[in-house]
Design an enzyme around this catalytic site. Structure first.
Site, PDB file in Angstrom:
ATOM      1  CB  VAL A 461      -0.933   0.031   1.227  1.00 54.63           C
ATOM      2  CG1 VAL A 461      -1.760   1.307   1.226  1.00 54.63           C
ATOM      3  CG2 VAL A 461      -1.853  -1.179   1.240  1.00 54.63           C
ATOM      4  CD  GLU A 462       2.671   5.089  -4.373  1.00 56.47           C
ATOM      5  OE1 GLU A 462       1.767   4.702  -5.151  1.00 56.47           O
ATOM      6  OE2 GLU A 462       3.700   5.658  -4.774  1.00 56.47           O
ATOM      7  CB  ILE A 463       1.044   5.827   3.036  1.00 56.39           C
ATOM      8  CG1 ILE A 463       0.648   4.450   3.576  1.00 56.39           C
ATOM      9  CG2 ILE A 463       0.399   6.942   3.847  1.00 56.39           C
ATOM     10  CD1 ILE A 463       0.954   4.259   5.063  1.00 56.39           C
ATOM     11  CB  THR A 499       3.824   2.614  -7.403  1.00 58.05           C
ATOM     12  OG1 THR A 499       2.578   3.222  -7.106  1.00 58.05           O
ATOM     13  CG2 THR A 499       4.486   2.152  -6.120  1.00 58.05           C
TER      14      THR A 499
END
Ligand code: NAD
Length: 711
Positions: A461-463, A499
């Site tokens: 998960v990209e925060i 990403t």
């Protein structure tokens, strides 16, 4: 040094040795464990009062594997060889001591743990659903160096052993028993210990099967026709998948094959030579550096702001029950979180719930879950259209259409209901978070949580931290990602975040090559050869060409509005042309490929629209272009402060879009090559193909300082 093993000698002469690594949640095979183990073997050999040995563990697992710190510290092939020989010497003494030795296994029994267990005369496993046995060394670019490649094929046959070791498979109790990897199952640890004691008393002078004169491999050894057949195809099948990027796989095969034509002790020495080759390989160094150390640093919270107590989400609200919302609902419910799944119609919300139902039905069918667990998980998810049900949520995740107006509307509707301190996260894949936060009355609580599809499978998960996001909001979001068993990376707000931005350079480079007249098959092959999980054109088909074009158009518009210039990537015109031809990707069955009956073939029309250039580039150049484009963009992200750490860059690239794992991630790619060489090659590529290859300034700066990308 404290001993990590306690021993207890029973009246019957059976010594129970209990492994218990001091100050660690798991047992690992380090000096504090290996030293006492060797002493126990001494006692076993010397003391006639000891009639047998049972090895067990005080932790929830038997033994999780070798001490990676020790492997990491290995400086030469000779050192690696000696370490490995030393470990297996005591295992060999254990099995030749003339007294019964039993492993009573529960929980994880991996790597060195299983190698010790295979050196015991009898293996009993507690079958409580938690047992996992395997030799996962290959995942760190290594081969099992404690006799694993020698004993496992002799227990389960060459073919099965090769498959398990080459893939690092973890086997469950029933399969371990059926294959011959273990000998007996027990219902509990107590029962396993009782059975172990009984076996010791009933078998006072056991020998390993391979130490008996009549020993035969199950399925035959390396000299049999079956093995000839196996080794005729296995290496080519493996390299068709790995393109030779994972030497450990080849070394495992060589060790098994060569170990099958010589005596047992010679086989052990052969294995150590291959272990040494792996231990000093750049692939193994890259894999351990990133997937062991950097991953551990991330999970320990290196990117989480300090000073905030760890939090847990009790109730989660999800806006939009489409593909992503439904997937997030499943992942959260699986972690025991109560979920309110909201959509604009009850039918859509129910479809979101049905997604979980489908996954669980499959799991029950495969024996990975039970009907009771399925019902319990489904009961945690409430499908609804009613915003009032969101009251009491600690966290809200918005996953409605990728449209600013729709997102703004649901944000405001939800904020009218939720408490003032609830966190609000958007799962947008392209829209800058700070912009979306304008719709919020509490932008400090607003953050991006970028999940990947399919959510149940993708680990990352990209925060995304917006301009006004508070540290506390970040800390709480970070805790939530760990709570649902995913890996968080933290990035600052920017177009495409990290990403999507870097991933796009890979795909777009493939499109640019097509435009130049490179053969599409050569492009696709180059992606795979470079170690990417999917080639660029196929990948663009998967994410859809129309979406790619939409993002490009939106970016152009946004930059114009901000008064900034837009540099068109040469691949963009390919997107435009293909979309104009109606070839918008896999979902339409028409893209760079034709999709028919579950199969796909490159579209023959590509030859007409993108005629082949008279001279074709070498594969190595195509591979360089695909990889340099990504590595350079990742470096720019660090330079611009989009990325906050090297670990996030590397882990994000491998977990997010499958950047060649053996390279250790997008920035480690530059380290491993050496910064001066990266700069030199980048300049060559820039001269031939455009400024996008010009090395990022940060690479030059670090090269001048003779440092590299490390945290
Ligand atoms: P989707 O079209 O499958 O689902 C969107 C859902 O939102 C639909 O069920 C729709 O009915 C619902 N919805 C729309 N307007 C609504 C409203 N006003 N109130 C309540 N519900 C509403 O889309 P998706 O693929 O799940 O994507 C959702 C979000 O996640 C998008 O922002 C997308 O960019 C992002 N995202 C998608 C992916 C991916 O691979 N699909 C990956 C990462 C992020």
């Amino acid at each position: 040094m404290t001993s990590d093993i306690t021993t207890l000698l029973g009246d019957d002469g059976i010594l129970v040795a209990t492994m218990d690594s001091a100050g660690r949640p798991m047992n690992i095979l380090n000096e504090a464990m290996a030293g006492p183990l060797a002493e126990i073997v001494d006692r076993l050999e010397a003391d006639p009062a000891i009639k047998g040995l049972i090895l067990t563990s005080a932790k929830k697992d038997f033994l999780a594997g070798a001490d990676v710190d020790r492997l990491w510290a290995i400086g030469s092939a000779q050192e690696a060889f000696d370490e490995s020989m030393q470990l297996k010497a005591f295992i060999r003494r254990l099995e030749l001591c003339g007294k019964p030795v039993v492993a009573a296994i529960h929980g994880m029994c991996l790597g060195g743990g299983l190698e010790i267990a295979m050196g015991c005369h009898w293996r009993i496993v507690v079958d409580d659903g938690k047992a996992q046995l395997g030799l996962p060394e290959v995942k760190l670019g290594l081969l099992p160096g404690g006799g694993g490649t020698v004993r496992m094929p002799r227990l389960v046959g060459m073919q099965q052993a090769l498959q398990w070791m080459a893939e690092g498979t973890e086997v469950r109790a029933a399969q371990a028993l059926a294959s011959g990897l273990v000998n007996q199952l027990a219902a509990s640890k107590d029962e396993a210990l009782q059975q172990a004691r009984a076996w010791c008393l009933a078998n006072p002078r056991p020998k390993q099967p391979w130490d008996l004169p009549k020993f035969r491999y199950p399925g035959g050894d390396s000299r049999t026709p079956a093995a000839a057949q196996l080794f005729a195809v296995a290496p080519s099948m493996a390299s068709a998948k790995s393109f030779g990027n994972y030497p450990a796989v080849t070394h495992i095969m060589s060790s098994v094959f060569e170990g099958g034509v010589v005596g047992f002790d010679a086989a052990l020495a052969i294995e150590s030579r291959y272990f040494a080759a792996c231990a000093i390989s750049p692939e193994s160094r890259n894999l351990i550096g990133t997937l062991w150390y950097q991953l551990a640093a991330i999970k320990k919270g290196q990117s989480r702001p300090a000073g905030f107590a760890t939090t847990k989400v009790g109730k989660l609200g999800i806006l939009g029950a489409g593909m992503m919302g439904a997937g997030i609902a499943y992942a959260a419910a699986k972690a025991g979180i109560e979920v309110v799944l909201l959509d604009s119609t009850q039918a859509a919300a129910l479809r979101g719930l049905a997604y979980s139902q489908g996954l669980l039905d499959k799991a029950v069918k495969k024996g990975r879950s039970t009907p009771e667990k399925r019902e319990a998980l489904l009961a945690l998810i409430t499908p609804t259209t009613d915003y009032a049900k969101l009251a009491g949520c600690d966290l809200l995740i918005e996953a409605v259409f990728e449209d600013r107006a729709v997102k703004a509307e649901v944000t405001q509707q939800a904020e009218a209901v939720i408490s003032a301190d609830a966190v609000f996260a958007s799962n947008t894949s392209t829209l800058p978070i700070s912009g979306l936060a304008r719709a919020s009355s509490r932008p400090a609580n607003f953050i991006g949580l970028h999940f990947f599809s399919p959510v149940d499978k993708m680990p990352l998960v990209e925060i995304i931290v917006g301009a006004q996001t508070s540290d506390e909001t970040l800390a709480r979001s970070f805790d939530f990602v760990l709570q649902i068993g995913k890996t968080p990376i933290v990035v600052n707000d920017s177009r495409g975040f990290y990403t999507s931005r870097v991933f796009a350079t890979y795909v777009m480079e493939g499109l640019a090559m097509l435009k130049e007249g490179v053969h599409p098959r050569a492009i696709e092959q180059a992606g795979l050869q470079a170690g990417m999980p999917m080639p660029p054109l196929a990948l663009q088909d998967e994410v859809s060409l129309s979406l790619g074009l939409h993002v490009a158009d939106q970016t152009r518009k946004d930059l114009a509005a901000e008064g900034q210039s837009y540099v068109e990537h040469p691949g963009e015109s390919v997107l435009r042309q293909m979309c104009a031809l109606g070839r918008i990707g896999k979902k339409a069955g028409l893209g760079f490929y034709d999709y028919r009956e579950g199969d796909k073939t490159l579209w023959p029309g590509l030859a007409e629209h993108y005629p082949l250039a008279a001279s074709q580039a070498e594969q190595a150049e195509l591979m360089d272009r695909l990889m340099f484009a990504q590595a350079n963009e990742a470096a720019r992200c660090l330079e611009e402060g989009v990325l906050r750490s090297v670990a996030d860059a590397n882990i994000g690239s491998i977990f997010g879009w499958g950047f060649a794992p053996f390279q250790g991630g997008a920035l480690q790619f530059i380290n491993a090559m050496g910064l001066p060489r990266f700069i030199q090659r980048s300049e060559q590529l820039a001269a031939a193909f455009g400024d996008r290859f010009k090395p990022a300034e940060i690479v030059r700066v670090k090269a001048a300082q003779a440092t590299n990308f490390s945290d």
